[in-house]
Every structure is written in C-alpha cells, then in structure tokens.
Design an enzyme around this catalytic site. Structure first.
Site, PDB file in Angstrom:
ATOM      1  N   GLN A   1      -7.848   1.158  -5.245  1.00  0.00           N
ATOM      2  CA  GLN A   1      -6.625   1.956  -5.176  1.00  0.00           C
ATOM      3  C   GLN A   1      -6.191   2.524  -6.526  1.00  0.00           C
ATOM      4  O   GLN A   1      -5.241   3.285  -6.589  1.00  0.00           O
ATOM      5  CB  GLN A   1      -5.481   1.141  -4.561  1.00  0.00           C
TER       6      GLN A   1
ATOM      7  N   TRP B   1      -3.816  10.783   1.820  1.00  0.00           N
ATOM      8  CA  TRP B   1      -3.410  10.085   0.587  1.00  0.00           C
ATOM      9  C   TRP B   1      -2.106  10.659   0.038  1.00  0.00           C
ATOM     10  O   TRP B   1      -1.372   9.987  -0.665  1.00  0.00           O
ATOM     11  CB  TRP B   1      -4.496  10.197  -0.479  1.00  0.00           C
TER      12      TRP B   1
ATOM     13  N   LYS C   1     -22.076  -7.006  -0.673  1.00  0.00           N
ATOM     14  CA  LYS C   1     -20.874  -6.631   0.061  1.00  0.00           C
ATOM     15  C   LYS C   1     -20.862  -7.362   1.409  1.00  0.00           C
ATOM     16  O   LYS C   1     -21.914  -7.575   2.003  1.00  0.00           O
ATOM     17  CB  LYS C   1     -20.875  -5.122   0.333  1.00  0.00           C
TER      18      LYS C   1
ATOM     19  N   TRP D   1      -4.249   4.888  -3.746  1.00  0.00           N
ATOM     20  CA  TRP D   1      -2.805   4.791  -3.552  1.00  0.00           C
ATOM     21  C   TRP D   1      -2.016   4.629  -4.845  1.00  0.00           C
ATOM     22  O   TRP D   1      -0.969   5.260  -5.022  1.00  0.00           O
ATOM     23  CB  TRP D   1      -2.513   3.633  -2.599  1.00  0.00           C
TER      24      TRP D   1
ATOM     25  N   PRO E   1       0.417   1.085   3.016  1.00  0.00           N
ATOM     26  CA  PRO E   1       0.073   1.116   4.438  1.00  0.00           C
ATOM     27  C   PRO E   1      -1.435   1.094   4.638  1.00  0.00           C
ATOM     28  O   PRO E   1      -2.129   1.966   4.141  1.00  0.00           O
ATOM     29  CB  PRO E   1       0.675   2.448   4.909  1.00  0.00           C
TER      30      PRO E   1
ATOM     31  N   ASP F   1      -0.758   3.350   8.146  1.00  0.00           N
ATOM     32  CA  ASP F   1      -1.283   4.668   7.860  1.00  0.00           C
ATOM     33  C   ASP F   1      -1.983   5.156   9.112  1.00  0.00           C
ATOM     34  O   ASP F   1      -2.995   4.590   9.512  1.00  0.00           O
ATOM     35  CB  ASP F   1      -2.291   4.545   6.705  1.00  0.00           C
TER      36      ASP F   1
ATOM     37  N   LYS G   1     -20.772  -6.294   8.423  1.00  0.00           N
ATOM     38  CA  LYS G   1     -20.893  -6.723   9.813  1.00  0.00           C
ATOM     39  C   LYS G   1     -22.349  -6.800  10.213  1.00  0.00           C
ATOM     40  O   LYS G   1     -22.753  -7.666  10.974  1.00  0.00           O
ATOM     41  CB  LYS G   1     -20.169  -5.718  10.718  1.00  0.00           C
TER      42      LYS G   1
END
Ligand SMILES: [Zn+2]
Ligand SMILES: [Zn+2]
Length: 923
Positions: free
Chosen positions: A534, A498, A572, A538, A34, A73, A575
């Site tokens: 992750q 988590w 990276k 996760w 999620p 999530d 924005k």
C-alpha cells in the site's frame, strides 16, 4: 466449545465492544483501509487485522474513544473480473452486448457475498469493529463526496485532460496507474530481435533492436544519440551501422570501415519495414538513447512508448494507432489485421525473416509488467485520459510526509519517500463500467468541459436524464446544456478505484454534505495500518488527495506497515500449492491468541513473514499455555487469605519485573512498535513461570507460616491480574478468561473495559533485577556442570564458590535451586563458579535417601494415593542411619517401617548398592 468462542459469545451478549466506546472521552481516529471484498481473507488480512486491533484496544484502555467503522471497496476491476469469469465474458464488447445495466447489476449483487466471509474470519481473530454501520464505496453518498473531491482539485487547476502513453491492459481495455503496474512485474523470457533498415540511396543498413515486434508496423522514425560514437562495419558482404559500444552483438569476423558521431546520421532517410503509415522515415536525435543494450539506434513507435511519444511531438511525427483498444491490429494493417498483438509477434518475425530484414534474434530474460488483476501482459498505449497533476504538488507531498510517523521508520524516506520523489501525474480515469462515474461533461459542439461537484448542482444543470442511480449506464443519459447552446455529454470513464479509496476520509462520512463535525474530529487519522504494497496504493492515494485538498496536511499521523506472509520456505502463499494450513484449523488447534502472538512477535515489522504451523504451536505452548498454567497453579493453592504487602525478595523482584514490563510496554505501544512491545513478554514469561513460580512452589505447598503463604498469594494474584491487563490488547481471549476468574466483586466485567495499568516506577528495583539475573546465571552454570558430571540435582553437594558478592537472600535461593549446603564467596577462584563434587558419607546418604523418597513418591502417585493416605514403608539394603530413615518417613507421609512381603515393591540400585522398597496403605 472452544474457550475462545465462549469469550466471543460473552463479548457479544454483554455488548462489551459497544461499552468500550465511551462518548465522553477524546477521539482516537482510525481509518480502516477498505479491502476488496473478493475471495476469502488470508493470513495477510489476519496480520493487518491483528495489528489494527491491538493498537485500538490499547488506545481504548488508555482512555480514548475509538470508533471502528468498517468499509468495503466495492468498485473496480477486481469485481468486474470476477463477474466476467462468472459469465464467461472475454472482452468489453461482450459486456456491451449483454448490457451495461445487467453487468453492473451482477457486480452489485456479488459484492456482499464475500463480505460475509470476511466478517466471520475477522471476528474470530478477535477484531472489534462496527460491522453493522459499514460504509461501501458504491453508496450514492460516497460517490457524491468523491465528486466533491474531484471538483476541489479541478478548481485548483490540478486536473487535466491529456493524450499520453500509459501502461495499458488490452484484456481489461483500460489504462493502469504506475502503482498498479508495480503490483504486477514478472521475470519472463521473451524474444528480442535485431532488424535491418536500409538507408535510402545508400548501401548501409542501420540496425535497430526491439522486444516488442508488434510495434514495428507503427514505426515512424529511428532515434540515435548525437553525442555517442557510431561505427560502420562490413560483415559477410553487407554494411551495418551501430553504436561503437555495441559491437559485441556482432557474431563472426567484421571489419570497421568508419567511425563517427551520431550527429552524422541525423536526417538520413531509411526504407521502413512496413508501409502502413504515410511518412518520411528519418533518423532523429533522442537524449534517452543509451548504449547499455540494443544497438544504440532505437525504433520509434509514437503510440506505444513514452519516449517515442515525446519524440513524436518534438519532430512532428504521425500519431496513428495500428492497434485497437483490445490489443488487436486494425484492418489497414493488412498482413496482421484482427490479430492479438502478443500472438502476432511471431508472424511479424517470420515476415521479416522472409524478406531478409531480420539480422538476428535472441531470447532474453527481463522483467515485464502484467495486469495485476487479470494477468494479461501490459502494453504501452497512447490514449486520451484525465490526469491529476501530482507533479505540481510534489514538493508539498514530500513536505507533508515529514509529519508522518512510519513504523518501520525506514519506509518514510525509503520506499514511500522515494516513491514520492518519482511521483508522476496520475491517470485516474478507467474505461470500465463498475465504478463511480467521473463527473465531467463535455460540449459536443465547442468541447468546453464542466466538472460537477454535487448531486444538487447536477440536478440544477441537467436538461435530461435521471439521478436515481449514479452508476453507468444511467448517468450517461444525463445531458447538460452548454453556454454555446450545444449539448454536453458525460465523459465515458469511471474513477480508478484507488481514487475512491483514497477519498475515504471524506466520502465515508459524506463530507462536506453531512457530518462536518465528525470529519473535523477524525481528519487526519491518528493511525492506520496496512501491508507494504500500500505504500504505492492506498497510503499513496490517501496522501495525494489529502495534500491536493488541504495543501499542508497529511491524511494520517501514524502508520504501521507490515510485510507479506510467506510459507516457511519463503514462497508466496498460494491456493494452487496448498502451502499453508486452513485458517480455521489453526483457530481450532491453537486459537486466535496463539496466531496473533505469533504474527506480532515473530518478525520485525515491515519484513516478510515465514508462516509455519510448528512456530504457532510453539508460541501456544510457551506463552499461552504457560500463562494459563501459572493461573492454574495459583487456583490450586490459593487459600483466599488476607492481602499483605510482601517483604519476600522473590515477590519484590517479580513486582519490579512487572513494573518494568508495564513501563516498557507503554513506551513501545505509544511509539506503535508492536513487535518490540510483545517481545518483552517472551522474557517476562520465562522469568515468571520458570523462575518466580518455580522458586515460590514451596511457599504455596509447604508454607512455614500463614504470613508466608499470604505474601506469595497476594503477589501472585496481583501479577496475574496485571498481566491480563497489560497483555489484553495483544491476546484478548486468554487474558479475558483469566481476568474473569480473578476479578473481585464490583470490578468492571471485562478486562477490555479496564484502564491500562498505571505505571508505578517506585517498584522498579534495577539493582535487585540485575542481581537476580546474576543469580539465575550462576544457577544455570552450576546446573550445566552437574549435567556434564552426571550428578543429579537430588544429590546434595557441600559447597559452591562464587566470585562476586551477592545478597544473602539470593544465596538462599541459589542454595535451594542447585542443592548445595553452602555458597561461599571467594574472589581468588579463576572461574565464575566452582562447584565441589566431593561427597562425604553424610552427603552421599542424603542423596540416597532422596532417591528412595522420589521412588516412593512415584509409587504413591501411580497407585493413586492422596495426601491424606498414610502408608507403611519397606526398605531393605544398604546401611542407612536412623536419621536418614526418619527423614524418609517424614517426606513420604509414612507411619513406620515393615518387613512383610509387599505387593507394591520395586528393586533399584543406588551407587551400585541394591535396594528393595515397597509400600502399603494403612486402612
Ligand atoms: Zn487486465
Ligand atoms: Zn459548447
């Protein structure tokens, strides 16, 4: 409308996704991690989405039932931080003033504004998923299953309430788990200081070193290593004690007075720098004290360091906080009271300087952890919390990892395996508001604790309060009665989000309260895929909870891990920098297929991606557009003749290449090696478009017989159609578009409902493929020799000699392609090939004729004549034979020569001889 959008509409209107889930087939189980529904999806999400979608489309075509339920999530700090910003809230106190009920209501309402953006983008990428039936972690049923998970672990004695020093964000006022800390390390410059501590009743000072001056008010001891060598030195009329290996920190002339083991220092008392805490300030031993940096003497603040805390326990030192939960000094720290610790650092240094207790200060560069959500510098902070005793099940975690297939494989023992080796107990409680409440109640009298595992159980136990909404603040009004007669109050914390996402295999289907059968069919997952971060997020929490609950099962069997998507220079995507094109622009210009193909093929799985629009454009041109052009070619020349089995060598070869592509694609996809699989297609497209179709042109344009055309047409159609199926999982749009044009009446309506092509190993002809490869190499060598000599391919040459035997049919192809009259095999030549550039008059004349033909054809084209239009030709100059002149007429569809002054004419020079040519249409 863009053709991809038409395809999306076609899928929707015909319920193709729903039709692809065939209930009578075996289950292929997939867990969708999620995502936090905050912000807009970026290229990283699109990459993960593409990986998931490709595998799931493939498994569907291979005959599995693949339900795809999306989840969101909704809890946790990401949302809370968003709302805090929206409401201009600076700390926890202000949330309490606003009212926890109101704050949580804001969180709840914001969750689904971002979900819409996500759905839209992911759908545009072509991701098939069941958005209508999504689960969300804030659902009451979801929370109930999370409670059940905790209760199981509690009953297994894997949960403990304990006092520990943990990474802590003062801005969010909550502890963070180790894997959260790992998300936020940064390289920073900080001041480090050397502090003088005067030994009691002696003239020496001990030197201690720290990068966190704010911990000094809580100093309660100094640790040395009893086995290390220490020295006492005289420097500018003062005496200092430090480790021998750290003498380098001294500046200026010094004299070593004494040398001794650390043991000699144990038990000595010193005068503390501040007097806020009642204590005997002594030197103690610490195993962890090293000599890589600092002075070899370590200042101990029991509340603000893990080692410090342990030392405190061992030597019975005071445990008193000098800093509150928001990171501000408490009132009894009079000099700095109310100050935020990171801002007070410089005042503390100033204070030491004034009292002549500062030996030296310097700027150091080091990595320091920051909060992954709010960017505040973290502190280590002693706090009571709930721990999942991961260290107790560590062996089993390592064992269960052995059963997981990782792509790329090095993650198994590398990044993930190492993380498991260093596994620590997991602080899963958060002192926050928007999360699933921890279902533990404590007696206000006797401190007995109860962990509740279901709503029903809580209904039976509660003496007051309502269970309509399980969120704070309502759940905190629910009280129980203790055996001792006291009142039991819920612990204040909520779950680490988590923990909630790690409980997804159970909670998403409200197991075990409902859907037992579905759960048993879907656990463990056959496949999951997420980003590299992750491994500590996760993937880890899924693994920990599954191992904790089952003992011997991992939560997933196969996992694909992708790297980060960076900009083309390796930064990276941000924005602020605007260093990437808008996702919607890429869809608009090149389509989702090109983006998907680029993402799957450009980088080895697991490594970081360099995103560049030019590369996407190149993929679009070389793959998507080429594939489309192959189909367009077929569509122009097809005569819908009867289907035949071809004996033509080019046809046999492309069928062999196709069968090989089919075989290897299956092998790689079954192994979840998507990048390897899709790269096969790069080579295939080159063979198909730049060789097969090129060399087959004449058979379509000027077939020598019906059979020849039928052979070519049958083969090309078959290959195109098979490609649409083999490539459908990777590039679902263009394959669907072409399939729609190729499918016969009565065939299934979408390529995505087709079975994945079965392998026909018999078609694979390795010898032929090797030989064709050689033939292409010979051609490439000959063509580059022509280029070097400046002799156009249009000029026929007498012969090419090659060293090795090659079959007759391929020799014909080579002859055609490089325009030579003969190909001879001659083992005695030194080079691989030998091209004879000597021109006879006859060859030269043919070259001239071809040059004239090309020019006339160009004139026809420029004038817009069709194939039916016959012309008359003028050709003055040179001395062409009758044979050459007849050849020209035949090739340019002309009826004869004229000598009139023509309107459409052109002068040219061939081999330095001028020619005047012209054409006129016969009306
Ligand atoms: Zn924070
Ligand atoms: Zn009690």
């Amino acid at each position: 409308m863009n053709y991809e959008e038409k395809i999306l509409k076609f899928w929707k209107e015909n319920n193709i996704f729903e039709k692809s889930i065939k209930k009578d087939r075996p289950y292929f189980s997939f867990y969708d991690g999620p995502p936090f529904a905050t912000g807009k999806p970026h290229y990283g999400h699109i990459l993960t989405t593409t990986i998931k979608d490709t595998v799931l489309r493939y498994k569907t075509m291979k005959g599995f039932q693949v339900p795809r339920r999306v989840g969101w999530d909704c809890h946790g700090l990401p949302i809370e931080n968003l709302i805090e910003k929206e409401l201009n809230i600076k700390n926890k106190k202000e949330i309490e003033e606003l009212g926890v009920d109101k704050f949580n209501e804001h969180c709840r309402n914001s969750v689904f504004t971002c979900v819409e953006d996500f759905e839209k983008t992911l759908e545009r990428v072509g991701r098939w998923a069941d958005y209508s039936n999504a689960y969300s972690t804030m659902d009451k049923e979801y929370t109930e299953s999370v409670w059940w998970v905790l209760k199981q672990l509690w009953d297994k004695d894997l949960v403990k309430r304990d006092y520990r020093v943990s990474p802590y964000c003062p801005r969010c006022s909550t502890t963070l788990s180790n894997f959260e800390v790992n998300l936020g390390y940064k390289e920073v410059k900080n001041k480090s200081i050397y502090v003088k501590l005067k030994l009691k009743n002696r003239e020496e000072f001990v030197l201690v070193w720290t990068t966190t001056p704010w911990t000094l008010p809580q100093n309660v001891a100094v640790a040395v290593n009893k086995d290390e060598d220490y020295v006492c030195v005289r420097l500018e009329n003062e005496k200092y004690i430090l480790a021998k290996k750290r003498l380098e920190i001294l500046e200026g002339d010094y004299e070593i007075i004494k040398e001794f083991k650390g043991e000699k220092l144990l038990g000595l008392e010193y005068s503390p720098v501040f007097n806020y805490i009642e204590n005997d300030f002594k030197i103690v031993h610490g195993d962890f004290v090293g000599t890589e940096d600092g002075t070899g003497l370590v200042h101990i603040a029991t509340m603000y360091g893990e080692d410090d805390y342990k030392i405190g326990k061992k030597y019975n030192l005071p445990f008193v906080h000098t800093v509150d939960e928001s990171g501000n000094f408490l009132d009894f720290v009079e000099d700095f009271k109310g100050r935020y610790v990171f801002e007070a650092n410089k005042d503390i240094v100033h204070n030491l300087k004034e009292r002549n207790l500062l030996f030296k200060e310097e700027l150091i560069e080091h990595t320091y952890p920051f909060c992954w959500r709010c960017d505040a510098p973290l502190m280590y902070y002693a706090k009571e919390s709930y721990y999942l005793m991961v260290t107790k099940i560590k062996e089993q975690l390592i064992q269960n990892n052995k059963g997981i297939h990782w792509v790329p494989s090095h993650i198994k023992e590398g990044r993930f395996g190492k993380w498991l080796l260093g596994a620590r107990d997991w602080d899963f409680a958060r002192n926050r508001f928007w999360g699933a409440p921890i279902p533990i109640w404590r007696c206000e009298e006797c401190e007995k604790m109860v962990c509740v595992g279901s709503i029903k159980e809580l209904e039976e136990l509660k003496t007051e309060g309502d269970l309509g909404d399980l969120h704070k603040p309502y759940i905190d009004n629910v009280y129980l009665r203790c055996e001792c007669g006291g009142r039991m109050k819920r612990t204040e914390e909520v779950f680490d989000c988590w923990f909630e996402s790690g409980a997804m295999p159970y909670a998403s289907c409200h197991y075990p309260f409902e859907n037992k059968e579905i759960f048993e069919k879907t656990f463990p997952a056959d496949f999951i895929a997420e980003g590299l971060d992750q491994t500590r997020g996760w993937f880890y929490t899924l693994h920990v909870l599954a191992t904790g609950l089952t003992g011997n099962k991992p939560a997933f069997k196969n996992v694909i891990v992708n790297g980060l998507v960076l900009d083309k220079t390796g930064r990276k995507l941000s924005k602020k920098l605007k260093n990437y094109p808008e996702v919607s622009d890429i869809f608009e210009k090149y389509g989702a297929d090109a983006l998907r193909y680029f993402l799957l093929s450009s980088t080895n799985m697991g490594e970081d991606y360099r995103f560049s629009e030019e590369r996407v454009k190149e993929v679009w041109r070389k793959i998507i557009l080429s594939f489309k052009n192959c189909f367009v070619f077929y569509n122009i020349y097809k005569k819908n003749g009867k289907e035949v089995k071809s004996k033509n060598i080019l046809d046999k070869w492309i069928l062999s290449r196709l069968a090989l592509l089919n075989k290897e694609t299956i092998e790689y996809l079954d192994d979840y090696e998507l990048t390897r699989a899709i790269r096969l297609f790069d080579d295939f497209m080159d063979d198909f478009s730049n060789w097969y179709i090129r060399r087959s042109r004449r058979r379509f344009q000027k077939p020598e017989s019906d059979l020849e055309l039928e052979e070519a047409e049958t083969t090309l159609k078959f290959v195109l159609k098979e490609i649409t199926k083999i490539m459908a999982p990777f590039i679902p749009f263009i394959t669907e578009e072409i399939y729609q044009e190729l499918k016969n009446d009565g065939e299934v309506i979408s390529v995505h409902l087709c079975d994945f092509p079965e392998l026909d190993e018999e078609l694979i002809d390795v010898l032929l493929m090797d030989e064709m490869k050689e033939a292409r190499e010979i051609v490439n060598m000959a063509l580059s020799e022509r280029m070097e000599k400046g002799v156009k391919v249009r000029q026929p040459l007498s012969f090419l000699k090659i060293k090795k035997e090659i079959s007759r049919e391929l020799i014909d192809i080579i002859k055609d392609e490089i325009n030579v009259k003969e190909v001879l095999i001659d083992e005695s030549i030194d080079e691989e090939i030998l091209l004879n550039f000597e021109l006879t008059d006859k060859l030269k004349e043919e070259g001239i004729a071809r040059e004239i033909i090309r020019n006339i054809q160009q004139m026809r084209k420029n004038l817009g004549y069709s194939k039916k239009d016959r012309i008359l030709v003028k050709c003055k100059g040179g001395n062409l034979s009758k044979k050459a002149k007849d050849f020209i007429l035949e090739e340019v569809l002309a009826d004869g020569y004229i000598d009139d002054d023509l309107e459409n004419k052109k002068e040219l020079k061939i081999y330095n001889i001028p020619y005047l040519i012209g054409i006129r249409k016969i009306i």
